[in-house]
Design an enzyme around this catalytic site. Sequence first.
Site, short mmCIF file in Angstrom:
data_model
loop_
_atom_site.label_atom_id
_atom_site.label_comp_id
_atom_site.label_asym_id
_atom_site.label_seq_id
_atom_site.Cartn_x
_atom_site.Cartn_y
_atom_site.Cartn_z
CG ASP A 213 39.19 65.20 44.12
OD1 ASP A 213 40.00 65.93 44.73
OD2 ASP A 213 38.82 64.07 44.54
CG ASN A 221 50.33 58.28 47.17
OD1 ASN A 221 51.14 57.86 46.35
ND2 ASN A 221 50.17 59.57 47.41
CG HIS A 226 54.72 58.49 48.75
ND1 HIS A 226 53.55 59.20 48.83
CD2 HIS A 226 55.04 58.18 50.03
CE1 HIS A 226 53.18 59.34 50.08
NE2 HIS A 226 54.07 58.72 50.84
CG ASP A 230 55.29 60.94 42.89
OD1 ASP A 230 54.29 61.44 43.44
OD2 ASP A 230 56.44 61.02 43.36
CG ASP A 256 43.72 64.19 44.94
OD1 ASP A 256 43.60 65.38 45.28
OD2 ASP A 256 43.04 63.26 45.41
#
Length: 339
Positions: A213, A221, A226, A230, A256
């Site tokens: 995680d 983010n 974003h 990414d 994630d």
Amino acid sequence: MQPILAKLSEAVGSAHTLEELTRPLLEMLEAVTGCESTYLTSIDWPGGMQHVRIARNSHSDALEVPEGLSVPWADTLCKRALEEGRPYTNNVAECWGDSGAARELGIRTYMSTPVRAENGHVHGTLCAASAAARPMSAQSQHVLELFSRLINQHLERERLVAELRAVNAQLAASSRTDHLTGLPNRRLLIEELESLIGRSARSRTAVLVAFIDLDGFKAINDAHGHQSGDAFLRAIAERLTAVLRSGDMLARLGGDEFVVIGPGPALGQDASAAVAALGARLADCTVGDFDLGAQRIAYAGASVGAVAVDPRHCSADHALRQADAAMYARKRARAAVRT
């Protein structure tokens, strides 16, 4: 003509491959033309070669066009016939005496028609040849053209089937692949984990599962956008992939979260060292600086929970739940250290 039609109907109805269709057609073409050699060619336009793909020879000592023969396209009778619009001659030496291939084979009578697609592309030619002077009747010409169209239709079907198979393969792959990272997705992970559990139960080895995680991913983010988020996910995927063992698989579970699965030590052995090594290897590779194009961030690392499960008493879902619980325990421990 009726026997030919009956054989043609049977050949077309039962053929599943180009060879199954073409061989009976060549036999019928021999009967109609009287030529001792009938054959189907393909043309390699970029390579400048013509290949005899399927041939029938009536075992005459006078002439045999061997199957598999390859000839430079520039030296073929087929090229001359196409360019001159002349599909027949019973005196090759007089008409096209410059063809060395025809001289070596001893061809005197030559008949052909192109196997042409609807867009005009010529796949190859359907031919009949003889060492003797043979007439070309209207029936022979009609049969040549008919058989050529049938072969082209089969080639077009093969092309369409190949395209459909390729599209289906792409669809199947995309349904089991994470579009952002290119890793296996949850669906493929479950399939592979179930398969690994089955193999491990038979070989009596443990199964290692690690749940990863990305702590603080939402903050990345929110702070950088974003696109940077990414890029961070793709970079994490690359780093995790780089530390996998040969038998391990990495998947993106979603958001994630990532999962690694792989074979563990033999059942009955202490698996704690293998579990600790896997968790440390995965966690360590996520620590450090990440260049996200316009942004560069320092990341403190992911929370990784690794477990070894007994495949004889564990399902894929249960294995993932155990690894998830281990990950949350690790996350709480890290949070306690920070506070």
